[in-house]
Write a protein that holds these residues in place. Structure first.
Motif, PDB file in Angstrom:
ATOM      1  N   ASP A   1      12.886  30.975  13.808  1.00 30.66           N
ATOM      2  CA  ASP A   1      12.766  29.530  13.678  1.00 30.66           C
ATOM      3  C   ASP A   1      14.129  28.881  13.472  1.00 30.66           C
ATOM      4  N   MET A   2      14.965  29.464  12.640  1.00 29.03           N
ATOM      5  CA  MET A   2      16.299  28.912  12.409  1.00 29.03           C
ATOM      6  C   MET A   2      17.147  28.966  13.670  1.00 29.03           C
ATOM      7  N   LEU A   3      17.046  30.060  14.401  1.00 27.20           N
ATOM      8  CA  LEU A   3      17.801  30.167  15.647  1.00 27.20           C
ATOM      9  C   LEU A   3      17.321  29.139  16.663  1.00 27.20           C
ATOM     10  N   TYR A   4      16.010  28.965  16.738  1.00 27.49           N
ATOM     11  CA  TYR A   4      15.468  27.992  17.692  1.00 27.49           C
ATOM     12  C   TYR A   4      15.991  26.592  17.381  1.00 27.49           C
ATOM     13  N   ARG A   5      15.981  26.219  16.124  1.00 25.90           N
ATOM     14  CA  ARG A   5      16.398  24.872  15.737  1.00 25.90           C
ATOM     15  C   ARG A   5      17.898  24.648  15.902  1.00 25.90           C
ATOM     16  N   SER A   6      18.645  25.732  16.127  1.00 21.16           N
ATOM     17  CA  SER A   6      20.086  25.598  16.348  1.00 21.16           C
ATOM     18  C   SER A   6      20.437  25.512  17.837  1.00 21.16           C
ATOM     19  N   LEU A   7      19.433  25.639  18.705  1.00 19.93           N
ATOM     20  CA  LEU A   7      19.694  25.599  20.140  1.00 19.93           C
ATOM     21  C   LEU A   7      19.988  24.184  20.609  1.00 19.93           C
ATOM     22  N   SER A   8      20.738  24.085  21.686  1.00 17.15           N
ATOM     23  CA  SER A   8      21.019  22.787  22.297  1.00 17.15           C
ATOM     24  C   SER A   8      19.772  22.293  23.026  1.00 17.15           C
ATOM     25  N   PRO A   9      19.685  20.993  23.336  1.00 23.04           N
ATOM     26  CA  PRO A   9      18.516  20.482  24.080  1.00 23.04           C
ATOM     27  C   PRO A   9      18.288  21.183  25.412  1.00 23.04           C
ATOM     28  N   ARG A  10      19.368  21.504  26.131  1.00 18.06           N
ATOM     29  CA  ARG A  10      19.215  22.228  27.398  1.00 18.06           C
ATOM     30  C   ARG A  10      18.648  23.622  27.159  1.00 18.06           C
ATOM     31  N   SER A  11      19.113  24.269  26.118  1.00 20.48           N
ATOM     32  CA  SER A  11      18.610  25.604  25.806  1.00 20.48           C
ATOM     33  C   SER A  11      17.149  25.565  25.380  1.00 20.48           C
TER      34      SER A  11
END
Length: 260
Positions: free
Chosen positions: A95-105
């Motif tokens: 979840d933490m990794l997902y929330r750190s992704l860019s909008p394109r990612s």
């Protein structure tokens, strides 16, 4: 295989296949616990700075998120759910990794995030309103992209499949379909090998899959696609770069035909 990105993804796919064949217990049997070993690899990688350059689709935290999402799904398939708390709370890490992704990612990775949460039956804990979640993914992506990049067909296709999966195809703006069809018909066939995701066969496969999902495949204008395929066939260098990706098309068609 020493490269983390491919090592963990390959292990996840192997574990998933073994679990589907009823061989899940062998992953941790025979005197070696392969599941704890690969989780140790992930644990150590999370402590290191990123060493990866963007490859046309993946960037920054993608290299951590994508393999972990596949590995969590593999753990669920094996039924060895106690490993989800081995050394770390892996759902929280995901979840933490997902929330750190860019909008394109997030446009291309959200599907894997949703599937991982659903397979463990905890999606409501992290995604309270699937419609708002999808709207956020789409709006954030459109704000940062004009869909002219080599890989945008892939991101749009994943958004369409995510919308279909959560049952909200109706909220997708028309511009996504226009951009996807425009990419299909553009004369850009990756004859210089500038991106591993630029193969025209991949563009074709993802576009056909997206239109098939909605039942509107017959409405897709393929005139440009026919011309591009002929041009690829006539250019040996272009064919050499694009044909190896033909397996994506064949696999996608085979998966679409399951149950028919």
């Amino acid at each position: 295989m020493s490269d983390y990105f491919y090592q963990v993804r390959s292990a996840a796919l192997l574990f998933t296949t073994m679990a589907d064949m009823g061989l899940g217990e062998r992953i941790i049997g025979g005197g070696r616990d392969h599941l704890s070993w690969i989780l140790d690899v992930v644990d150590q990688q999370l402590l290191k700075p990123s060493i990866y350059e963007p490859d046309g689709v993946h960037e920054n935290r993608d290299y951590l998120f994508f393999p972990l999402s596949l590995l969590i799904n593999a753990i669920v398939q094996t039924g060895l759910l106690n490993y989800l708390s081995y050394k770390r709370d892996w759902l929280e890490e995901l979840d933490m990794l997902y929330r750190s992704l860019s909008p394109r990612s997030r446009a291309s990775q959200s599907m894997f995030y949703v599937l991982a949460l659903e397979n463990i039956e905890v999606s409501k804990r992290y995604i309270r309103h699937s419609r708002k979640f999808l709207q956020g993914c789409v709006q954030d992506y459109l704000e940062v992209s004009d869909s002219r990049s080599m890989d945008d067909y892939l991101r749009i296709s994943y958004l369409i499949h995510l919308a279909g999966h959560v049952g909200h195809l109706d909220i997708l703006p028309e511009c996504l379909w226009v951009r996807l069809e425009d990419r299909l018909n553009r004369n850009e066939m990756n004859c210089q090998g500038t991106s591993p995701y630029g193969s025209y066969y991949m563009v074709l496969a993802y576009t056909l899959s997206s239109y098939h999902l909605t039942g509107h495949l017959n409405e897709l204008d393929l005139d440009g696609a026919y011309k591009n395929l002929k041009a690829i066939d006539a250019n040996r260098n272009c064919a050499d770069l694009n044909v190896p990706k033909l397996d994506y098309v064949i696999i996608d068609i085979a998966l679409q035909m399951r149950g028919k």
